[in-house]
Structures are given as C-alpha cells and as structure tokens.
Design a protein around this motif. Structure first.
Motif, PDB file in Angstrom:
ATOM      1  N   ALA A 121       0.815  -1.215   0.000  1.00 28.62           N
ATOM      2  CA  ALA A 121       0.000   0.000   0.000  1.00 28.62           C
ATOM      3  C   ALA A 121       0.846   1.261   0.000  1.00 28.62           C
ATOM      4  O   ALA A 121       0.402   2.319  -0.454  1.00 28.62           O
ATOM      5  CB  ALA A 121      -0.939  -0.007   1.200  1.00 28.62           C
ATOM      6  N   THR A 122       2.060   1.192   0.521  1.00 33.53           N
ATOM      7  CA  THR A 122       2.959   2.346   0.547  1.00 33.53           C
ATOM      8  C   THR A 122       4.328   1.948   0.014  1.00 33.53           C
ATOM      9  O   THR A 122       4.665   0.760  -0.041  1.00 33.53           O
ATOM     10  CB  THR A 122       3.116   2.899   1.979  1.00 33.53           C
ATOM     11  N   GLY A 123       5.105   2.946  -0.362  1.00 28.47           N
ATOM     12  CA  GLY A 123       6.446   2.685  -0.868  1.00 28.47           C
ATOM     13  C   GLY A 123       6.594   3.082  -2.328  1.00 28.47           C
ATOM     14  O   GLY A 123       5.625   3.475  -2.987  1.00 28.47           O
ATOM     15  N   PRO A 124       7.816   3.012  -2.863  1.00 27.66           N
ATOM     16  CA  PRO A 124       8.080   3.440  -4.244  1.00 27.66           C
ATOM     17  C   PRO A 124       7.392   2.539  -5.270  1.00 27.66           C
ATOM     18  O   PRO A 124       7.083   1.381  -5.004  1.00 27.66           O
ATOM     19  CB  PRO A 124       9.609   3.334  -4.359  1.00 27.66           C
ATOM     20  N   LEU A 125       7.176   3.126  -6.446  1.00 24.53           N
ATOM     21  CA  LEU A 125       6.632   2.400  -7.589  1.00 24.53           C
ATOM     22  C   LEU A 125       7.556   2.590  -8.780  1.00 24.53           C
ATOM     23  O   LEU A 125       8.361   3.530  -8.826  1.00 24.53           O
ATOM     24  CB  LEU A 125       5.237   2.929  -7.958  1.00 24.53           C
ATOM     25  N   LEU A 126       7.426   1.728  -9.769  1.00 25.36           N
ATOM     26  CA  LEU A 126       8.130   1.927 -11.026  1.00 25.36           C
ATOM     27  C   LEU A 126       7.326   2.857 -11.920  1.00 25.36           C
ATOM     28  O   LEU A 126       6.111   2.999 -11.768  1.00 25.36           O
ATOM     29  CB  LEU A 126       8.353   0.591 -11.731  1.00 25.36           C
ATOM     30  N   TYR A 127       8.022   3.498 -12.875  1.00 28.70           N
ATOM     31  CA  TYR A 127       7.361   4.358 -13.836  1.00 28.70           C
ATOM     32  C   TYR A 127       7.029   3.552 -15.096  1.00 28.70           C
ATOM     33  O   TYR A 127       7.750   2.613 -15.447  1.00 28.70           O
ATOM     34  CB  TYR A 127       8.262   5.534 -14.225  1.00 28.70           C
ATOM     35  N   PRO A 128       5.961   3.932 -15.814  1.00 32.26           N
ATOM     36  CA  PRO A 128       5.703   3.282 -17.097  1.00 32.26           C
ATOM     37  C   PRO A 128       6.921   3.367 -18.010  1.00 32.26           C
ATOM     38  O   PRO A 128       7.516   4.433 -18.173  1.00 32.26           O
ATOM     39  CB  PRO A 128       4.525   4.094 -17.661  1.00 32.26           C
ATOM     40  N   GLY A 129       7.319   2.236 -18.575  1.00 29.70           N
ATOM     41  CA  GLY A 129       8.489   2.177 -19.441  1.00 29.70           C
ATOM     42  C   GLY A 129       9.702   1.574 -18.774  1.00 29.70           C
ATOM     43  O   GLY A 129      10.623   1.118 -19.454  1.00 29.70           O
TER      44      GLY A 129
END
Length: 377
Positions: A337-345
């Motif tokens: 639910a929390t924390g970093p995500l990757l970006y599209p691409g």
C-alpha cells in the motif's frame, strides 16, 4: 542490451533547444497578424479535426496556411518533446555514414527530435531520406532544422515527394515511421485483402542488412492494435523486438475487444513555457503525454526474462497495482500500500514466487513486488 528506462527526463541541452524552438520558428515561419491573433483558435480547430472529426479532415490540410501554422506551433513542438524522450531512452544509434529513412516525415519531426535529444550523433555523417506527400511541409521543417543544427551540421537531408510504399534507392540502417500508420486505411477492401501483411513486407523492404525499424504512433487503442498485429507479422519475417517488448513471444496486449493495448503515459516536466501557454489558450488539457511504439531489429535481441511496466499505478483491495508485459504474458505487478513504484516504461527482473496466482479480473499473472527506497531502476 535490454533498455531499462524508455522515457528518461530530457537533458538540459534538449530542454534548452525546445525552449528556443518558438523563437526559431518565428524566423522561418512568421505568422501573419490575423493568423497570430487567432492561433489558439486554429490549434483548437485542428485538434478537434485530428481527433473527433478525423474523417472530415482533408489529406492535404497542411496546404492551408492557417492549419499549417497551428501544426508547426503546437503539434510539432509537442511531438518533439514526446519523441526526444523516447529517443533518449531507446538510443537508436546509427553508424557513421549511415542512412535513416523517415517515412511520412512531415516537418522533419524525426531529424529535429534526434538532433535535439541525441548529442552523440551530431558529429556523425548521416543521411536522412525524408519521404512525404507534402513537399511544402518538409521544406518548412528543413528550414527549421538548418536553423537549429547550424551550417556546420554533418547531417545530409534528402527530401522525396511520395508516400509509404514507394520504391527508394536507399536502404535504411534505421527506418522510422512516426505518426504515419494511423493515417493509413488498413481495412481489407476490394483486391487488397491483406493490407497489414503488405504493410509489414513494405516496411521490411526499406531496411538495410542488420537494420532497425522504429514505429511511433499516438497512444490510442487503434494504434496499439495496429502495432501488435504488425509485431506478429514482422516476427514471421525474422525481426526481433528490442522495445518495449521484453520477449519475442505472443503479444498479450493486442487491443482487440476488451484486451488492453500497449501504450505509455509520461509527464511533461520541463516543457517550454510558450508551448504550455498556447496549450492553455487553446483550452486543451495537457498534464501528460502518451504514445505507442515498436522498435525491432534484424539481429538477435537480448530479453533477460524481464517485466516491462506499461500502465500507471491503480489501487487494489490490498495494495496497488500496475500492468506490465513479460514472457509469461500480461502481468499484474502487485505492490504494498505504501512505498516506491516503477514508472511506465521501466523494467524489473522479477523474482517469481514458486506458485503464481492469476488475477480474476484481467487474467494476468500476479507478480508481488516490493521496491526499496532508492532502488528503482
């Protein structure tokens, strides 16, 4: 080498050139007073015609000074920003004395974007064969390129009046068709029962030995559907996908029916102030950009069993998700639910669980992902 990030933020040098674009354009294509006063209205009209009212738009609309001005001042700089980010990510390097074939060149969008975003190529002797059915538009782009690149630029540009499918003497180390395929009628009618197959063979014939092919389209469902179908046909002709695909298997994002389609959204950090102002005056919302593309090579491509992130994040009952693509098919990246995500691409080399689950809604294979702060690729 597998491409890690498809849409890096523009470098300072690229942003500086984009900032100077409108000043340069005012010298090569000065607007008459009446056209300058209503430029924002012309931009809005052309935008409506290119989207919701496409069928009523004439093929030679660029011959209208009013619409040409709107295209050069609005659509061209946004396309330059969009393509500059893509070129920076995929880095389509071309050998010295190499040839780039630009199909449907328009106002030289591809040479301009490559010059702005790929400084490593600026010292190489390259030949661009630019093909378009509207010489006037190419001439305007040529004047822009000469101003931006300067008189000492080693790139040679050859303009050819014609359209995709015409025979060319040259073969391309890199063949590019940007915002071109969406203008074709690819439905089977009359004698032409296999238009998509013919298109794939035509694109393949433009490529030199060990050449590469880059197709760039708007991030619309119909574009994703077209590129997915072409990908399958080009695989049959022994081409390998370099990006965005991380595998050479069946495409899980065909765009057919309710199937998702492969497209990417990214931000507009650093976009020129004059362009943003014109966008607001035209009452066009622009908080991000999107595109679909396909980059293929005649040689072998490394894939490394990676997962490419395609979609933006969305909430899940337990955490957050993003759709991606892998050699296992459509993939649902499941984050806490929390924390970093990757970006599209971006991509990730996954650690698959011993037993994988399948998402009931999409049919995607579920990949649990937890990214440590500062560890995004």
């Amino acid at each position: 080498m597998l491409i890690k990030n498809l849409f890096p933020r523009p470098e300072k040098d690229t942003l500086a050139m984009l900032d100077r674009f409108h000043a340069t354009l005012s010298k090569t294509f000065p607007l008459k007073g009446k056209h300058r006063e209503v430029l924002h209205k012309n931009v809005r009209d052309l935008s409506d015609s290119l989207t919701s009212d496409r069928e009523s738009l004439k093929k030679d609309y660029m011959g209208d000074a009013r619409l040409l001005g709107a295209y050069l001042h609005y659509f061209l700089p946004w396309n330059l920003y969009r393509m500059s980010r893509l070129f920076s990510g995929i880095n389509p390097s071309v050998r010295d004395n190499g040839t780039i074939i630009d199909l449907g060149s328009g106002p030289m969008t591809v040479p301009l974007a490559m010059w702005m975003s790929m400084p490593a190529l600026r010292d190489r002797k390259l030949t661009f064969v630019c093909v378009d059915r509207a010489p006037k538009v190419m001439n305007e782009g040529r004047k822009l390129f000469d101003r931006i690149a300067g008189p000492k630029a080693p790139w040679r540009i050859v303009t050819v009046k014609g359209s995709l499918g015409m025979k060319l003497r040259e073969k391309g180390d890199l063949v590019v068709a940007a915002n071109t395929l969406n203008e074709l009628n690819l439905s089977a009618r009359g004698k032409q029962q296999d238009p998509m197959g013919k298109l794939a063979r035509t694109l393949r014939q433009y490529m030199a030995e060990n050449g590469r092919l880059l197709l760039i389209e708007p991030g619309l469902r119909r574009s994703g559907e077209t590129l997915s179908a072409l990908r399958g046909l080009l695989l049959e002709q022994r081409l390998s996908p370099l990006a965005p695909c991380t595998h050479a298997g069946e495409c899980p994002m065909t765009g057919l029916g309710k199937s998702p389609w492969c497209h990417f959204n990214f931000g507009i950090e650093g976009a020129p102030g004059k362009l943003m102002n014109l966008t607001r005056r035209a009452r066009l919302t622009k908080t991000g950009l999107s595109l679909s593309f396909l980059y293929m090579t005649e040689g072998e491509a490394e894939h490394a069993e990676a997962v490419r992130v395609i979609s933006e994040p969305f909430p899940l009952p337990e955490g957050r998700g993003q759709y991606g693509c892998s050699d296992r098919g459509l993939t649902l990246l499941h984050y806490p639910a929390t924390g970093p995500l990757l970006y599209p691409g971006q991509f990730i080399v996954p650690q698959w669980p011993e037993e994988t689950a399948t998402d009931a809604k999409s049919g995607a294979v579920v990949l649990p992902v937890a990214i440590k702060q500062g560890k995004k690729k």
